[in-house]
Design a protein around this motif. Structure first.
Motif, mmCIF file in Angstrom:
data_model
loop_
_atom_site.group_PDB
_atom_site.id
_atom_site.type_symbol
_atom_site.label_atom_id
_atom_site.label_comp_id
_atom_site.label_asym_id
_atom_site.label_seq_id
_atom_site.Cartn_x
_atom_site.Cartn_y
_atom_site.Cartn_z
ATOM 1 N N VAL A 1 0.787 -1.068 -0.079
ATOM 2 C CA VAL A 1 0.109 -0.131 -0.044
ATOM 3 C C VAL A 1 0.885 1.268 0.137
ATOM 4 C CG1 VAL A 1 -1.687 1.420 1.375
ATOM 5 C CG2 VAL A 1 -2.116 -0.955 1.139
ATOM 6 N N ASP A 2 2.054 1.274 0.881
ATOM 7 C CA ASP A 2 2.657 2.549 1.039
ATOM 8 C C ASP A 2 3.370 3.009 -0.513
ATOM 9 O OD1 ASP A 2 2.254 2.754 3.520
ATOM 10 O OD2 ASP A 2 4.092 2.320 4.248
ATOM 11 N N GLU A 3 3.806 2.077 -1.171
ATOM 12 C CA GLU A 3 4.086 2.322 -2.517
ATOM 13 C C GLU A 3 3.047 3.332 -3.354
ATOM 14 O OE1 GLU A 3 6.332 0.260 -6.514
ATOM 15 O OE2 GLU A 3 4.621 -0.898 -5.443
ATOM 16 N N LEU A 4 1.956 3.063 -3.139
ATOM 17 C CA LEU A 4 0.921 3.856 -4.017
ATOM 18 C C LEU A 4 1.160 5.318 -3.721
ATOM 19 C CD1 LEU A 4 -2.270 1.758 -3.462
ATOM 20 C CD2 LEU A 4 -0.887 1.522 -5.466
ATOM 21 N N PHE A 5 1.661 5.557 -2.680
ATOM 22 C CA PHE A 5 1.535 7.117 -2.047
ATOM 23 C C PHE A 5 2.905 7.279 -2.131
ATOM 24 C CE2 PHE A 5 -2.055 4.684 -0.354
ATOM 25 C CZ PHE A 5 -3.049 5.400 -0.905
ATOM 26 N N GLU A 6 3.957 7.042 -2.781
ATOM 27 C CA GLU A 6 5.576 7.710 -2.532
ATOM 28 C C GLU A 6 5.486 8.596 -3.826
ATOM 29 O OE1 GLU A 6 7.789 4.149 -3.860
ATOM 30 O OE2 GLU A 6 7.824 3.400 -1.789
ATOM 31 N N ASP A 7 5.966 9.481 -3.245
ATOM 32 C CA ASP A 7 6.035 10.738 -4.286
ATOM 33 C C ASP A 7 7.423 10.503 -5.073
ATOM 34 O OD1 ASP A 7 4.014 12.000 -3.492
ATOM 35 O OD2 ASP A 7 5.072 13.311 -1.837
ATOM 36 N N ASP A 8 7.552 11.298 -6.305
ATOM 37 C CA ASP A 8 8.839 10.905 -6.988
ATOM 38 C C ASP A 8 9.184 12.352 -7.903
ATOM 39 O OD1 ASP A 8 6.988 10.957 -9.180
ATOM 40 O OD2 ASP A 8 6.953 8.922 -9.395
ATOM 41 N N ASP A 9 10.156 12.368 -8.388
ATOM 42 C CA ASP A 9 10.621 13.570 -9.039
ATOM 43 C C ASP A 9 9.686 13.833 -10.340
ATOM 44 O OD1 ASP A 9 12.969 13.784 -7.353
ATOM 45 O OD2 ASP A 9 14.316 12.861 -8.620
ATOM 46 N N LEU A 10 9.225 12.929 -11.001
ATOM 47 C CA LEU A 10 8.361 13.566 -12.035
ATOM 48 C C LEU A 10 7.055 14.211 -11.539
ATOM 49 C CD1 LEU A 10 7.469 13.319 -14.932
ATOM 50 C CD2 LEU A 10 6.712 10.813 -14.595
ATOM 51 N N THR A 11 6.517 13.690 -10.431
ATOM 52 C CA THR A 11 5.242 14.535 -10.047
ATOM 53 C C THR A 11 5.633 15.621 -9.459
ATOM 54 O OG1 THR A 11 5.334 13.125 -7.772
ATOM 55 C CG2 THR A 11 3.933 12.573 -9.634
ATOM 56 N N ASP A 12 6.599 15.836 -9.138
ATOM 57 C CA ASP A 12 7.128 17.125 -8.697
ATOM 58 C C ASP A 12 7.460 18.107 -9.733
ATOM 59 O OD1 ASP A 12 7.452 16.418 -5.896
ATOM 60 O OD2 ASP A 12 9.651 16.083 -6.086
ATOM 61 N N ARG A 13 8.161 17.600 -10.796
ATOM 62 C CA ARG A 13 8.139 18.377 -11.849
ATOM 63 C C ARG A 13 6.845 18.871 -12.716
ATOM 64 N NH1 ARG A 13 12.584 14.552 -13.307
ATOM 65 N NH2 ARG A 13 11.235 14.055 -14.720
ATOM 66 N N LEU A 14 5.830 17.882 -12.619
ATOM 67 C CA LEU A 14 4.573 18.078 -13.281
ATOM 68 C C LEU A 14 3.554 18.994 -12.048
ATOM 69 C CD1 LEU A 14 4.348 14.782 -15.120
ATOM 70 C CD2 LEU A 14 4.779 17.157 -16.084
ATOM 71 N N LYS A 15 4.017 19.702 -11.442
ATOM 72 C CA LYS A 15 3.006 20.357 -10.291
ATOM 73 C C LYS A 15 2.041 21.239 -11.108
ATOM 74 C CE LYS A 15 3.165 23.403 -6.382
ATOM 75 N NZ LYS A 15 4.028 24.105 -5.230
ATOM 76 N N GLY A 16 0.768 20.749 -10.610
ATOM 77 C CA GLY A 16 -0.240 21.422 -11.252
ATOM 78 C C GLY A 16 -0.960 20.761 -12.181
ATOM 79 N N VAL A 17 -0.322 19.913 -12.952
ATOM 80 C CA VAL A 17 -0.695 19.106 -13.834
ATOM 81 C C VAL A 17 -0.964 17.534 -13.173
ATOM 82 C CG1 VAL A 17 -0.137 17.456 -16.042
ATOM 83 C CG2 VAL A 17 0.481 20.109 -15.906
ATOM 84 N N ALA A 18 0.080 17.004 -12.423
ATOM 85 C CA ALA A 18 0.065 15.906 -11.914
ATOM 86 C C ALA A 18 -0.342 15.888 -10.398
ATOM 87 C CB ALA A 18 1.376 15.009 -12.019
ATOM 88 N N VAL A 19 -0.489 14.962 -9.842
ATOM 89 C CA VAL A 19 -0.758 14.837 -8.328
ATOM 90 C C VAL A 19 0.277 14.249 -7.646
ATOM 91 C CG1 VAL A 19 -2.421 13.937 -6.489
ATOM 92 C CG2 VAL A 19 -3.233 14.729 -8.835
ATOM 93 N N GLN A 20 0.701 14.945 -6.440
ATOM 94 C CA GLN A 20 1.411 14.329 -5.652
ATOM 95 C C GLN A 20 0.958 13.053 -4.804
ATOM 96 O OE1 GLN A 20 4.438 14.565 -5.120
ATOM 97 N NE2 GLN A 20 5.163 16.636 -5.201
ATOM 98 N N PRO A 21 1.191 11.705 -5.055
ATOM 99 C CA PRO A 21 0.553 10.657 -4.490
ATOM 100 C C PRO A 21 0.476 10.833 -2.893
ATOM 101 C CG PRO A 21 2.231 9.962 -6.125
ATOM 102 C CD PRO A 21 2.399 11.702 -5.968
#
Length: 167
Positions: free
Chosen positions: A87-107
Motif C-alpha cells: 500500500v505505501d508504494e501507491l503514495f510514494e512521491d517522486d521527481d516526476l510528479t514534482d516537476r509536473l506540479k499543477g498537472v500531476a498529483v503528489q501521491p
C-alpha cells in the motif's frame, strides 16, 4: 506498482487488492480532474465515474466476505494481510510528479482520504487494518516483480516484430 503485479490468489485476495487499488484510483482520478491540463482533467472526470463502480463493487464484496461466515472473514482478512505490504508504494512521491506540479498529483496527498475510506469499509466489514511490515517496492522506479516479466514480454513482442512502427 507492485500491488497490481501480485498473483491473483483466492477470491478474498482478489477483492482485497481490488478494494485497495480502487480506493486509491478514486482519489487519484478525483484529484486529477482538477489538473491544469484540460485534456487530463476531462479524462480523469470520466475515469472517476468508472472507478466509482469498482469501489462500490469491492466495498460490497468486502462487507459480504468480512461480515459473512467465519471462513469468508478469514480469507478476506488474509487477502488484506497479503496486499497491505504494498500500500505505501501507491503514495510514494517522486521527481516526476514534482516537476509536473499543477498537472500531476503528489501521491502522498491522496493518503489521508484513502485512509479514511479504508477505515470505514473495514469497520463496516468487521475486518482489521493489517499490521504487517511494508514490502520492498520500486514499481515507480521501473523495478517489477517476476510475474510481470511474462506480461511485458507479450506486450513487447509486436513492437519487436515491427521496429520503428508507429501506432
Amino acid at each position: 506498482m507492485h500491488l497490481v503485479q501480485l498473483d491473483p490468489g483466492d477470491f478474498g485476495h482478489t477483492i482485497a487488492r481490488q478494494l485497495v487499488y480502487s480506493l486509491y484510483a478514486y482519489e487519484l482520478y478525483t484529484a486529477l480532474s482538477h489538473s491544469d491540463d484540460p485534456t487530463l482533467a476531462a479524462i480523469a472526470q470520466k475515469a472517476v465515474k468508472e472507478v466509482e463502480y469498482h469501489v462500490d463493487h469491492a466495498w460490497q464484496w468486502a462487507m459480504r466476505l468480512g461480515d459473512g461466515t467465519e471462513e469468508s472473514h478469514r480469507r478476506m482478512q488474509a487477502g488484506l494481510d497479503q496486499v497491505w505490504p504494498f500500500v505505501d508504494e501507491l503514495f510514494e512521491d517522486d521527481d516526476l510528479t514534482d516537476r509536473l506540479k499543477g498537472v500531476a498529483v503528489q501521491p502522498s496527498s491522496l493518503r489521508p482520504a484513502f485512509d479514511d475510506a479504508i477505515r470505514r469499509v473495514l469497520a463496516e466489514s468487521t475486518l482489521e487494518l493489517p499490521s504487517v511490515p511494508q514490502a520492498r517496492t520500486g514499481g515507480r522506479r521501473g523495478e517489477h516483480r517476476e510475474s510481470l516479466g511474462f506480461v511485458l514480454a507479450e506486450m513487447q513482442s509486436l513492437a519487436r516484430m515491427h521496429p520503428g512502427a508507429s501506432w
